[in-house]
Design an enzyme around this catalytic site. Sequence first.
Site, mmCIF file in Angstrom:
data_model
loop_
_atom_site.group_PDB
_atom_site.id
_atom_site.type_symbol
_atom_site.label_atom_id
_atom_site.label_comp_id
_atom_site.label_asym_id
_atom_site.label_seq_id
_atom_site.Cartn_x
_atom_site.Cartn_y
_atom_site.Cartn_z
ATOM 1 C CG ASP A 172 -2.004 1.030 1.224
ATOM 2 O OD1 ASP A 172 -2.969 0.942 0.453
ATOM 3 O OD2 ASP A 172 -1.850 1.971 2.028
ATOM 4 C CG HIS A 192 -5.589 -3.290 0.265
ATOM 5 N ND1 HIS A 192 -4.795 -2.897 -0.794
ATOM 6 C CD2 HIS A 192 -5.220 -2.495 1.314
ATOM 7 C CE1 HIS A 192 -3.999 -1.915 -0.412
ATOM 8 N NE2 HIS A 192 -4.228 -1.658 0.867
#
Length: 308
Positions: A119, A285
Site C-alpha cells: 500500500d 487488499h
Amino acid sequence: MTSDEQISERGPSPFLSGFRLVDVAVGGGVTIRAAVGGNGPPLLLLHGHPQTHATWRKITPALKGHFTVIAADLRGYGDSSKPDGGSQHINYSKRLMAQDQVRLMRILGHDRFAVAGHDRGARVVHRMALDHPDAIARAAVMDIAPTATMYERTDRAFATRYFWWFFLIQPEPLPEKMIGADPEFFLRRHLAAQVKTRGVIDDAIFAEYLRCYSDPATRHAICEDYRAAATIDLVHDAEDAGSRITAPLLALWGGRGTVGELYDVIETWRPKAVRVEGRALECGHMLQEEMPDETAAELLAFFTAHQS
C-alpha cells in the site's frame, strides 16, 4: 552523532515475536520506529495505511530464519515522528519518506538491502528504487499500481471504491476534523472495505491500529501523505517519466481487491521497471494479513532467487 547515539533501544516487540524495537534518528529531526529481528541478508518491510509495522506479524516468523528483517513505521505513522507537512506537503513526499528508510538501513549497518512494501509503503518503495538504485538489491510492491497511473485512469468505479484518495486530500482541516469526530468508526469502515477475509483483524491488532489512529498528529500526517501523493509526488513522477526501476521487481496483489479487479497490475508496472514479475493471491487488499503463508512464500522465493 555516531550510529550508537542515533539508535535507542525500546525493548521487545509486542507483536513481532523475537524482534526488538528501536528508535533511529535519521536526520532532519525525524525518528523512525522499527522492529528488528532474524538473521541473514537485510530485508526492509514497509506497511501501508492505516497500519503500522505490526501488520507484518504473521509473515515475519517465516522470513526471520532467512533474513535480518527490519519492519519500520513510515514517518507520520505508528510511533515514528510526525513532522509538519511543509510547503506543498513536501515532508510527506515519497522522496523524503524513502530517504528516511534508506538512512535507517544505513545507520543499522545495511548499505544495500531488499525491500517489500504494501500500500503506501509500496509507493515509498517505488520512489526509493528510483532515487537510490545502488541501495536496492531487489524490491516487491504489494497491491498497488503506480500512483500516476491510478490517477490518470480514474473513473467512477475507482473513485467510489477508493474514495479516501479524494477525501483525504481535501484542504486542512476538513478530513482531519471529520475523522476526528469518530476515529474508530472511520478506521473500522476503512478496514472492512479493504479486507475480503473475515476475522483476520483481531481485537489486539485493531486496538494497536486504533491507538495510533486516535492521535490527531497521526491523522494529520496521513492526510499529508495523501495530499503529497496528489501533488508533489506527481511532479516527481513526471520528472522521472523516462526512468525505470533497475532492481528486479515483484508485484503481488489481491485478486479480490480493487487493484486486482480494476487493473492489469503487471501491465501497469512494465513501463516502470526493467524486469517485473508477479501474480494475484486469492484475497483482498491486505495480503500479509489475509494470506500470510502464501505471501511469505512468494517473498521468500523471489528474494532468495535474486540474492546479490
